[in-house]
Design an enzyme around this catalytic site. Sequence first.
Site, PDB file in Angstrom:
ATOM      1  N   ALA A 174      35.734  46.227  36.071  1.00  0.00           N
ATOM      2  CA  ALA A 174      35.550  47.768  36.147  1.00  0.00           C
ATOM      3  C   ALA A 174      35.479  48.189  37.525  1.00  0.00           C
ATOM      4  O   ALA A 174      36.040  47.680  38.713  1.00  0.00           O
ATOM      5  CB  ALA A 174      33.864  48.563  35.232  1.00  0.00           C
ATOM      6  N   GLY A 181      34.568  43.846  33.642  1.00  0.00           N
ATOM      7  CA  GLY A 181      34.924  44.255  32.349  1.00  0.00           C
ATOM      8  C   GLY A 181      36.729  44.105  32.216  1.00  0.00           C
ATOM      9  O   GLY A 181      37.144  44.513  31.029  1.00  0.00           O
ATOM     10  N   GLU A 184      36.082  41.107  29.770  1.00  0.00           N
ATOM     11  CA  GLU A 184      35.370  41.616  28.681  1.00  0.00           C
ATOM     12  C   GLU A 184      36.554  42.154  27.823  1.00  0.00           C
ATOM     13  O   GLU A 184      36.232  42.449  26.581  1.00  0.00           O
ATOM     14  CB  GLU A 184      33.603  42.930  28.849  1.00  0.00           C
ATOM     15  CG  GLU A 184      33.019  42.095  29.400  1.00  0.00           C
ATOM     16  CD  GLU A 184      31.959  42.888  30.288  1.00  0.00           C
ATOM     17  OE1 GLU A 184      31.929  43.637  30.928  1.00  0.00           O
ATOM     18  OE2 GLU A 184      30.311  42.510  29.594  1.00  0.00           O
ATOM     19  N   GLU A 209      29.661  40.003  37.464  1.00  0.00           N
ATOM     20  CA  GLU A 209      28.847  41.212  38.051  1.00  0.00           C
ATOM     21  C   GLU A 209      27.596  40.975  38.222  1.00  0.00           C
ATOM     22  O   GLU A 209      27.124  41.998  39.191  1.00  0.00           O
ATOM     23  CB  GLU A 209      28.222  41.274  35.945  1.00  0.00           C
ATOM     24  CG  GLU A 209      29.316  42.479  35.630  1.00  0.00           C
ATOM     25  CD  GLU A 209      30.519  41.811  34.734  1.00  0.00           C
ATOM     26  OE1 GLU A 209      31.066  40.271  34.893  1.00  0.00           O
ATOM     27  OE2 GLU A 209      31.257  42.565  34.021  1.00  0.00           O
TER      28      GLU A 209
HETATM   29  N1  COA Z   1      37.488  47.779  41.039  1.00  0.00           N
HETATM   30  C1  COA Z   1      38.056  48.302  42.577  1.00  0.00           C
HETATM   31  N2  COA Z   1      38.693  48.121  42.930  1.00  0.00           N
HETATM   32  C2  COA Z   1      39.411  47.201  42.923  1.00  0.00           C
HETATM   33  C3  COA Z   1      39.159  46.730  41.874  1.00  0.00           C
HETATM   34  C4  COA Z   1      37.748  47.085  41.525  1.00  0.00           C
HETATM   35  N3  COA Z   1      37.301  46.046  40.638  1.00  0.00           N
HETATM   36  N4  COA Z   1      38.769  44.576  42.100  1.00  0.00           N
HETATM   37  C5  COA Z   1      39.819  45.455  43.133  1.00  0.00           C
HETATM   38  N5  COA Z   1      40.278  46.271  43.579  1.00  0.00           N
HETATM   39  C6  COA Z   1      41.283  46.953  45.192  1.00  0.00           C
HETATM   40  C7  COA Z   1      40.172  46.925  46.270  1.00  0.00           C
HETATM   41  O1  COA Z   1      39.341  47.453  46.821  1.00  0.00           O
HETATM   42  C8  COA Z   1      41.853  46.782  46.935  1.00  0.00           C
HETATM   43  O2  COA Z   1      42.133  48.363  47.383  1.00  0.00           O
HETATM   44  P1  COA Z   1      42.005  48.955  48.378  1.00  0.00           P
HETATM   45  O3  COA Z   1      43.769  48.146  48.274  1.00  0.00           O
HETATM   46  O4  COA Z   1      42.077  49.944  48.676  1.00  0.00           O
HETATM   47  O5  COA Z   1      41.383  48.348  49.670  1.00  0.00           O
HETATM   48  C9  COA Z   1      42.693  46.813  45.713  1.00  0.00           C
HETATM   49  O6  COA Z   1      42.417  46.440  44.677  1.00  0.00           O
HETATM   50  C10 COA Z   1      43.919  45.167  46.248  1.00  0.00           C
HETATM   51  O7  COA Z   1      42.275  44.344  46.460  1.00  0.00           O
HETATM   52  P2  COA Z   1      41.954  43.341  47.126  1.00  0.00           P
HETATM   53  O8  COA Z   1      40.726  42.649  47.122  1.00  0.00           O
HETATM   54  O9  COA Z   1      43.076  43.066  48.227  1.00  0.00           O
HETATM   55  O10 COA Z   1      42.901  41.927  46.283  1.00  0.00           O
HETATM   56  P3  COA Z   1      43.318  40.170  46.600  1.00  0.00           P
HETATM   57  O11 COA Z   1      44.289  40.010  45.740  1.00  0.00           O
HETATM   58  O12 COA Z   1      42.389  39.547  48.012  1.00  0.00           O
HETATM   59  O13 COA Z   1      41.617  39.619  45.628  1.00  0.00           O
HETATM   60  C11 COA Z   1      40.287  40.246  43.706  1.00  0.00           C
HETATM   61  C12 COA Z   1      41.822  40.446  44.364  1.00  0.00           C
HETATM   62  C13 COA Z   1      40.486  40.002  42.335  1.00  0.00           C
HETATM   63  C14 COA Z   1      39.951  38.487  44.387  1.00  0.00           C
HETATM   64  C15 COA Z   1      39.282  41.550  45.176  1.00  0.00           C
HETATM   65  O14 COA Z   1      39.771  42.446  44.363  1.00  0.00           O
HETATM   66  C16 COA Z   1      38.073  40.870  43.980  1.00  0.00           C
HETATM   67  O15 COA Z   1      37.074  40.160  44.181  1.00  0.00           O
HETATM   68  N6  COA Z   1      37.934  42.561  42.747  1.00  0.00           N
HETATM   69  C17 COA Z   1      36.505  42.326  42.425  1.00  0.00           C
HETATM   70  C18 COA Z   1      35.821  41.620  41.106  1.00  0.00           C
HETATM   71  C19 COA Z   1      34.513  41.640  40.849  1.00  0.00           C
HETATM   72  O16 COA Z   1      33.317  41.471  40.699  1.00  0.00           O
HETATM   73  N7  COA Z   1      34.623  42.718  39.288  1.00  0.00           N
HETATM   74  C20 COA Z   1      33.993  42.700  38.504  1.00  0.00           C
HETATM   75  C21 COA Z   1      33.623  44.510  38.360  1.00  0.00           C
HETATM   76  S1  COA Z   1      32.419  44.830  37.245  1.00  0.00           S
END
Ligand code: COA
Length: 254
Positions: A63, A106, A109, A129
């Site tokens: 999400a 999300g 899910e 989460e």
């Molecule tokens: N919500 C909002 N934005 C998100 C996101 C999320 N769940 N996941 C990634 N993004 C955004 C990042 O903030 C970044 O935005 P920006 O460029 O404006 O700063 C962009 O997507 C790219 O993310 P980045 O982290 O640079 O990519 P990556 O390839 O290095 O890493 C992940 C990918 C998925 C490992 C990492 O983005 C991450 O850990 N995301 C969150 C995962 C999470 O906790 N999800 C559960 C949510 S309920």
Amino acid sequence: MSGESLRVEDRGAFVLATLDRSEKRNAIDQDLVDALHALCARLEVERRTLVITGSGGTFAAGADIAQLRERRATDALKGINTRCFQRIRALPMPVIAVLDGYALGGGAELAYAADIRIGTPSLKIGNPETGLGIIAAAGATWRLKEIVGDALATEMLLTGRILGADEALAAGLVSTVVESHAALEHAASLAERIAALDPAATQATKRALLAPASAHPEIELAEQAVLFESPEKQRRMTEFLERRGAKRATEESR
Ligand code: COA
């Protein structure tokens, strides 16, 4: 039909929906939820198989955390993602998720809401989460247990452990792992296979599969009772028997 962040394409045997916010790793925000509801409204009437995937080598990284941070108790109680994923789960025809790269929170899910999950070797799936101070409230605490069993679901949800493709396959979280470039083609072949079957029987099977344990076996009997009266069942069975009869006659005349 398309929203800004959800690309929807008619592919004949199925409708392909692509989460298309790759700059945010396809994080599911309110716009995406709205677009998914609009798609459900269409597929509840049109009754087609849905293939759902993500763009840019990612399914969905969760999400949208920027929006989640602003949500309060009343938003939690609305079940914004939960209601959307339940609606996808309840679509009359099968839902096939193609999971490339991250399927987290999300995003995972949403994948659990599908009937069939296809992974790629880059899959990373799970629920981090609790590390963000929330629970996985959009299906993981009940659906993940159903899919992979209590032991692994509990470990994943309490530790935030993310599974790679091999582990997801071994756990039955995906039914197959296909190279990224071929995964959509594989989903399309499944959708085409489904399209050749009787849609009423497919929908009845899905209803029986989704029914709670307490509904069995009555639900199967009721569904079968309807199908036993259907002209399509008569036609399909007659066609089979006549084909067999014709084959036997040819063999006997040799
Ligand atoms: N919500 C909002 N934005 C998100 C996101 C999320 N769940 N996941 C990634 N993004 C955004 C990042 O903030 C970044 O935005 P920006 O460029 O404006 O700063 C962009 O997507 C790219 O993310 P980045 O982290 O640079 O990519 P990556 O390839 O290095 O890493 C992940 C990918 C998925 C490992 C990492 O983005 C991450 O850990 N995301 C969150 C995962 C999470 O906790 N999800 C559960 C949510 S309920």
